[in-house]
Design an enzyme around this catalytic site. Sequence first.
Site, short mmCIF file in Angstrom:
data_model
loop_
_atom_site.label_atom_id
_atom_site.label_comp_id
_atom_site.label_asym_id
_atom_site.label_seq_id
_atom_site.Cartn_x
_atom_site.Cartn_y
_atom_site.Cartn_z
N ARG A 45 61.65 60.92 9.30
CA ARG A 45 60.78 61.65 10.23
C ARG A 45 60.67 60.83 11.51
O ARG A 45 60.24 59.67 11.49
CB ARG A 45 59.40 61.85 9.63
CG ARG A 45 58.42 62.50 10.62
CD ARG A 45 57.00 62.42 10.11
NE ARG A 45 56.06 62.90 11.11
CZ ARG A 45 54.91 62.30 11.41
NH1 ARG A 45 54.56 61.19 10.78
NH2 ARG A 45 54.11 62.79 12.32
N ASP A 102 59.71 65.67 14.76
CA ASP A 102 58.44 66.39 14.78
C ASP A 102 58.33 67.33 15.97
O ASP A 102 57.60 68.32 15.93
CB ASP A 102 57.29 65.39 14.83
CG ASP A 102 56.41 65.45 13.59
OD1 ASP A 102 56.51 66.42 12.83
OD2 ASP A 102 55.62 64.52 13.39
N GLY A 267 45.00 64.72 6.08
CA GLY A 267 43.94 64.04 5.35
C GLY A 267 42.55 64.57 5.56
O GLY A 267 41.82 64.87 4.60
#
Length: 335
Positions: A45, A102, A267
């Site tokens: 990534r 991304d 998260g």
Amino acid sequence: MAGLVLVVNAGSTSLKLAAVAPDGSSEPVASFDVLPAGIEAVGHRVVHGGQRFRDPVAIDGAVERELAGLAELAPLHNGPSIAAVDAARRALPDVPHVAVFDTAFHATIPPEAATYALPRRFREELGIRRYGFHGLSVQWASERVRVPRLVVCHLGGGCSVTAVRDGRSVDTSMGFSPLEGVPMATRAGSVDPGALLHLLRTDAVTLDELDRALEHESGLLGLGGSEDPRDLEGTEALAVYTYRIAAAVGAMATSLGGLDALVFTAGVGEGSAAVRSEVCARLRFLGVELDDEANAAAHPDAEIAAAESPVRVVVLRAREDLVVARAVRELLGGD
């Protein structure tokens, strides 16, 4: 490819490794020193692909050098990514390595949403435009929650809000760098550039001090003394945070012409019922109605909207690892 894909996710403060099987199951990996057998490829990534990289690309020496040249665009993220690429290629020199970006999912953002109102030289010669980030997470969300008008709130250490129309990104809160947009754990989000120029002109801070303040001393930490929303419930700090997120959702709904579903992921998005509740309370004018009991008990992947809500609200586990692994298999000819 019948074997494992090792997915390398190098963040600004962490390095996560996962071995992903063809069926989508994954297991965490301790380090490059303790690797499972059967790894056939490595997927990396990479946060910022700049204007050069929009599709997954096999990494060789030349590509690695180009990636290193992009480090200044997102130094907190691309720098660690390059270091991880180097370490992984040394640990696994005989398997292909692939970079997955991304920024790529946001390549569909139209010019009116991607363009800053800056001089032509800045825009065309220097590449100053809005790129967007968290694309792998948003892509996963758009595949799991298939509606015409979707807004994805990726709320973690970094935070972004993205508008997705029919599976394609059309606007997002992050811009040229991962600093723009809503407040984050330690990042400021959008600030009047005039205020920053004022700080520099009056010698209140040096350039390096300002960079550190914006990246590491702002956001929830700067507002309330903690980067964990659980420590800030009922405070002005959390009110600022949730207000800005809700305002960004409203802006994204404007770009979509309405809202069919709202996703919370990463998260904080997955783990904080209080954040979800406060954001959604500010969005009732868009038809967002939470089921308070479902929200309090929510775990990924869960629907938490009230039965009468015209807008779906979904808590979704972020799975960038699966998106990266799939991209690697597709590029290398696997199923």
